[in-house]
Design an enzyme around this catalytic site. Structure first.
Site, PDB file in Angstrom:
ATOM      1  N   ASN A  91      27.922  58.342 -48.415  1.00  5.62           N
ATOM      2  CA  ASN A  91      27.907  59.669 -47.779  1.00  5.62           C
ATOM      3  C   ASN A  91      28.563  60.747 -48.654  1.00  5.62           C
ATOM      4  OD1 ASN A  91      30.484  58.640 -47.268  1.00  5.62           O
ATOM      5  ND2 ASN A  91      30.638  59.502 -45.214  1.00  5.62           N
ATOM      6  N   HIS A 178      27.282  50.502 -39.555  1.00  2.00           N
ATOM      7  CA  HIS A 178      28.274  51.232 -38.761  1.00  2.00           C
ATOM      8  C   HIS A 178      27.732  51.245 -37.337  1.00  2.00           C
ATOM      9  CE1 HIS A 178      30.756  55.168 -38.185  1.00  2.00           C
ATOM     10  NE2 HIS A 178      30.284  54.814 -37.011  1.00  2.00           N
ATOM     11  N   ASP A 304      38.184  51.288 -45.477  1.00  2.00           N
ATOM     12  CA  ASP A 304      37.471  52.479 -44.993  1.00  2.00           C
ATOM     13  C   ASP A 304      38.199  53.735 -45.469  1.00  2.00           C
ATOM     14  OD1 ASP A 304      35.542  54.068 -43.918  1.00  2.00           O
ATOM     15  OD2 ASP A 304      36.045  53.692 -41.818  1.00  2.00           O
TER      16      ASP A 304
HETATM   17  O1  DOR Z   1      36.709  57.569 -40.231  1.00  2.65           O
HETATM   18  C1  DOR Z   1      35.682  57.572 -40.888  1.00  2.65           C
HETATM   19  N1  DOR Z   1      35.524  58.403 -41.949  1.00  2.65           N
HETATM   20  N2  DOR Z   1      34.667  56.763 -40.529  1.00  2.65           N
HETATM   21  C2  DOR Z   1      33.445  56.875 -41.073  1.00  2.65           C
HETATM   22  O2  DOR Z   1      32.581  56.136 -40.664  1.00  2.65           O
HETATM   23  C3  DOR Z   1      33.183  57.881 -42.115  1.00  2.65           C
HETATM   24  C4  DOR Z   1      34.406  58.254 -42.815  1.00  2.65           C
HETATM   25  C5  DOR Z   1      34.280  59.483 -43.685  1.00  2.65           C
HETATM   26  O3  DOR Z   1      33.351  59.554 -44.486  1.00  2.65           O
HETATM   27  O4  DOR Z   1      35.154  60.359 -43.606  1.00  2.65           O
HETATM   28 ZN    ZN Z   2      33.369  54.264 -43.720  1.00  2.00          ZN
END
Ligand code: DOR
Ligand code: ZN
Length: 420
Positions: A91, A178, A304
């Site tokens: 992302n 996810h 994460d």
């Molecule tokens: O807490 C999160 N942050 N969960 C996610 O799935 C995406 C991630 C982000 O890209 O900031």
């Molecule tokens: Zn993530």
């Protein structure tokens, strides 16, 4: 050239470790074997010896959000956090759905960290993470991606999820999902429960995660294909995974240190630093997750790592972005579980190195002859306070900022080279 790390504590035994160039030669009880000639000596002085960890789920933000993190700063934090390999999510902006983006990520890693930590990009499962058209997985695999995921943007359509799993399997790419039901999670800021009720804010129920995980696991059984469930946050999802495993379905799963250490009471006072996706759940969920990582129902731990600028977090709860900076603190935080006798020390090796290596086909150090000489020394007794100054990541957004922690990574070798 030989190197001998003397007097290191490995699973509570004092050992000497001999390496030659990039590989392990032998690990023996301390003082029991003469060193080879021409051996450089490093006295570990009783520090804890662990294999370099793999983080199979991190957000390094480059390209597109370099003010939050770059590949160079993310890998620097990883090195100091005990990680020898990082799998980075797609992302970014642009999204990692073309070989050009994967190539850019790999070349930035090569430029800033030629001796590691190694970077393994995760490709987007669908173009621009929109959940409509499949990403070009052949070209992404060829460029070096090791898995596919729509992390952050759950795949709503079961038909698309099916095609993702089928197409990914053609290229031996594991699908990391996810799990969240977006129709149950509109405008949420935290877990739906007693605390969200008391605070009067919109929650999302854990059942949404479990529903999507059940869908994926049933698809995996029907298609005879594997699926990996990302950042499991709830007891109900653990039960669904246990059900899938008991049926012999090829399902693996991960959770993160914060789901083992915090619960939704951390959001009392509208603490936006504790907003994360999926949200922190209840004490009961937390206990079930600790049990699941101990008994292997949950296969691996991941950070994460989701760095954000402080102004994006230190704002009203409903405005704050989701995620915690994780690479700097993961080893220290999970060592805390060992100290509290909630996990045996060996479980850390399994959860952070052995199993992620198996699931994603990455090299790991099991301290056997010929294994990659990737390891770090950890001082379990050093007390320290994470601050904006001493975290290596650009992301200072961790709920543990300013709290005294115990245990710190002191030295790290990758490919047999001391990187700090
Ligand atoms: O807490 C999160 N942050 N969960 C996610 O799935 C995406 C991630 C982000 O890209 O900031
Ligand atoms: Zn993530």
């Amino acid at each position: 050239m030989y190197l001998c790390i003397k007097n290191a504590l490995h699973l509570e035994a004092l050992v000497d470790l001999v390496i030659e160039d990039e590989h392990i030669v032998t690990m023996v009880p301390a003082g029991h074997q003469p060193q080879p000639e021409n051996c450089e000596i490093f006295d570990a002085g009783g520090l804890v010896l662990m294999p370099s960890f793999i983080d199979a789920h991190a957000h390094l933000r480059e390209p597109g959000f370099e003010y939050k993190e770059t590949i160079a700063t993310g890998l620097h934090a990883a090195a100091h956090g005990g990680f020898g390999a990082v799998m980075c999510m797609a992302n970014t902006r642009p999204v990692n759905d073309t070989a050009a983006v994967t190539n850019l990520m790999l070349s930035q890693a090569q430029k800033s960290h030629p001796h590691g930590p190694r970077l393994y990009p995760i490709a987007a499962a669908t173009k621009n993470l929109e959940g409509r058209e499949l990403a070009p997985m052949a070209e992404l695999k060829e460029a070096g991606c090791v898995a596919v995921s729509n992390d952050g943007r759950p795949i709503q359509s079961t038909e698309i999820m099916r095609r993702v799993m089928e197409y990914a399997a053609d290229f031996s790419l594991t699908v990391i999902d996810h799990c969240e039901d977006p129709t149950l999670a509109d405008h949420w800021v935290m877990n739906e429960g007693e605390i969200s009720g008391l605070l009067g804010v919109k929650g999302q129920p854990a059942v949404g995660e479990a529903l999507q995980a059940a869908r994926d696991i049933m698809l995996a059984e029907y298609l005879h294909l594997p699926v990996h469930i990302a950042h499991v946050s709830s007891a109900l999802t653990v039960d669904i995974i246990a059900w899938g495993k008991a049926r012999g379905i090829s399902v693996t799963a991960e959770t993160c240190p914060h789901y083992l250490l915090l619960d939704d009471s951390a959001l009392e006072g509208y603490n936006s630093q504790c907003k994360v996706s999926p949200p922190l759940r209840t004490k009961k969920d937390r206990d079930a997750l600790i049990k699941a990582v101990a008994d292997g129902t949950i296969d691996i731990l991941v950070t994460d790592h989701a760095p954000h600028a402080l102004h994006e977090k230190m704002t009203a709860l409903d405005q704050a972005l989701v995620g915690f900076s994780g690479l700097d603190l993961a080893v220290t935080l999970t060592w805390g579980l060992v100290k509290e006798h909630l996990l045996p020390e060996d479980a850390l090796h399994r959860l952070w190195a052995r199993r992620p290596g198996e699931i994603f086909h990455l090299p790991t150090n099991g301290f056997a002859p010929g294994d990659p000489a990737d390891f770090f020394l950890f001082d379990p007794h050093e007390n320290w306070v994470p601050s904006e100054q001493n975290l290596y990541s650009k992301g200072k957004n961790t709920p543990f900022l300013g709290q005294e922690l115990s245990g710190r990574v002191k030295h790290h070798w990758l490919h047999g080279k001391m990187i700090f």
